[in-house]
Design an enzyme around this catalytic site. Structure first.
Site, mmCIF file in Angstrom:
data_model
loop_
_atom_site.group_PDB
_atom_site.id
_atom_site.type_symbol
_atom_site.label_atom_id
_atom_site.label_comp_id
_atom_site.label_asym_id
_atom_site.label_seq_id
_atom_site.Cartn_x
_atom_site.Cartn_y
_atom_site.Cartn_z
ATOM 1 N N SER A 14 3.393 -8.753 -6.368
ATOM 2 C CA SER A 14 4.460 -7.985 -5.696
ATOM 3 C C SER A 14 5.728 -8.825 -5.558
ATOM 4 O O SER A 14 5.689 -9.986 -5.138
ATOM 5 C CB SER A 14 3.999 -7.550 -4.304
ATOM 6 O OG SER A 14 5.115 -7.031 -3.601
ATOM 7 N N LYS A 65 -1.358 3.843 -0.266
ATOM 8 C CA LYS A 65 -0.291 4.734 0.211
ATOM 9 C C LYS A 65 -0.819 6.039 0.809
ATOM 10 O O LYS A 65 -0.161 6.652 1.627
ATOM 11 C CB LYS A 65 0.698 5.043 -0.924
ATOM 12 C CG LYS A 65 1.566 3.844 -1.284
ATOM 13 C CD LYS A 65 2.580 4.202 -2.357
ATOM 14 C CE LYS A 65 3.363 2.962 -2.755
ATOM 15 N NZ LYS A 65 4.474 3.269 -3.651
ATOM 16 N N GLY A 231 11.989 1.344 -13.896
ATOM 17 C CA GLY A 231 11.885 1.581 -12.454
ATOM 18 C C GLY A 231 12.519 0.512 -11.573
ATOM 19 O O GLY A 231 12.280 0.512 -10.362
#
Ligand code: ATR
Length: 263
Positions: A14, A65, A231
């Site tokens: 990440s 999520k 993205g």
């Protein structure tokens, strides 16, 4: 010092900590942003840390999520609609689950100066990120969304959430103005979707993946004279919106921040 973090599994790659810590430094804030590798069983503990003020705010990434939803006190309207939470914060004594992915995707599309009104989109993938993409496309006035996914199971769940979808079987291609890869295929540079899009020319191709910068999906599309976007800006805009919620400061997407993702 106030603690922020991103939770996920895997989490090693990440880039959120890098981005947020640059912004913390740029704005001279007394915060720190870390990454935490979690198991599903640990989700409730994170909520408790937020309640006890041991944690100030949190980003939620793959695969939690949806899983986090049952533990929050309240969902923002966009989280409710997308059944997806990527940002946690405390309001009074309540832990709120919010979604900044929609805004991130929408802003990145607006940057492209492409008029989505009454256009058609072909969405590949019905996984975790797809509801946020559909929500953003709807906000931009898209006319039609065609969705395909390898497994039928996720397609059915997605069509329970949204009524305006045209569902088609895997490997079938339809004409559209925009083609979006929302699968995880491409995260490894050599991965390739088993879809033949070679006849599609002069359209817009968007890949939610930003690392690698140019997936096979985008590389092939570019060869066929399609406009391409990855993205990267979606990722930065969702981070920017989360940062603003926690700190009250809208951080600037500087060259240093963009470079962090390009490297
Ligand atoms: P996450 O929530 O982690 O994003 P996900 O919800 O499992 O992950 O979404 C991953 C998406 O990539 C799904 O649409 C998945 O398709 P399936 O529902 O068939 O699993 C898609 N995907 C992953 N590997 C794929 C592959 N090799 N070919 C096509 N689609 C793939």
């Amino acid at each position: 010092m106030k603690k922020l973090c991103v939770i996920g599994n895997p989490i090693e790659h990440s880039l959120s900590p890098k981005i947020h810590n640059i912004w913390i430094k740029q704005n001279k804030l007394d915060f720190i942003y870390e990454k935490k590798l979690l198991e599903k069983e640990d989700l409730q503990k994170i909520i408790k840390e937020l309640k006890d003020d041991n944690l100030f705010g949190c980003n939620v990434t793959v695969p939690f999520k949806q899983n986090i939803i049952e533990f929050v006190d309240e969902l923002s309207s966009v989280s409710l609609k997308t059944n997806s939470v990527n940002t946690l914060y405390k309001s009074g004594s309540k832990i709120i689950g919010h979604n900044t992915d929609v805004m991130g995707f929408q802003k990145s599309l607006e940057d492209l100066k492409f008029n989505f009104k009454n256009k058609s989109a072909f969405l590949i993938g019905a996984g975790g990120v797809s509801p946020s993409i559909i929500e953003a496309l709807n906000n931009l006035g898209i006319g039609k969304i065609i969705v395909t996914n390898r497994s039928e199971d996720k397609l059915n769940k997605l069509s329970d959430l949204y009524e305006n979808l045209e569902i088609i079987g895997w490997e079938k291609i339809k004409n559209a103005d925009v083609y979006i890869n929302a699968t995880s295929v491409g995260l490894n540079k050599n991965d390739k979707l088993n879809l033949d899009l070679s006849d599609i020319k002069n359209k817009l191709f968007y890949d939610v993946i930003y690392n690698p910068k140019k997936t096979n999906f985008l590389e092939e599309a570019e060869k066929n004279n399609n406009r391409i976007a990855n993205g990267k800006m979606m990722f930065l805009y969702q981070a920017q919106a989360s940062f603003k919620i926690w700190t009250g400061v809208e951080p600037v997407i500087t060259d240093e921040v963009i470079k962090t993702l390009n490297d």
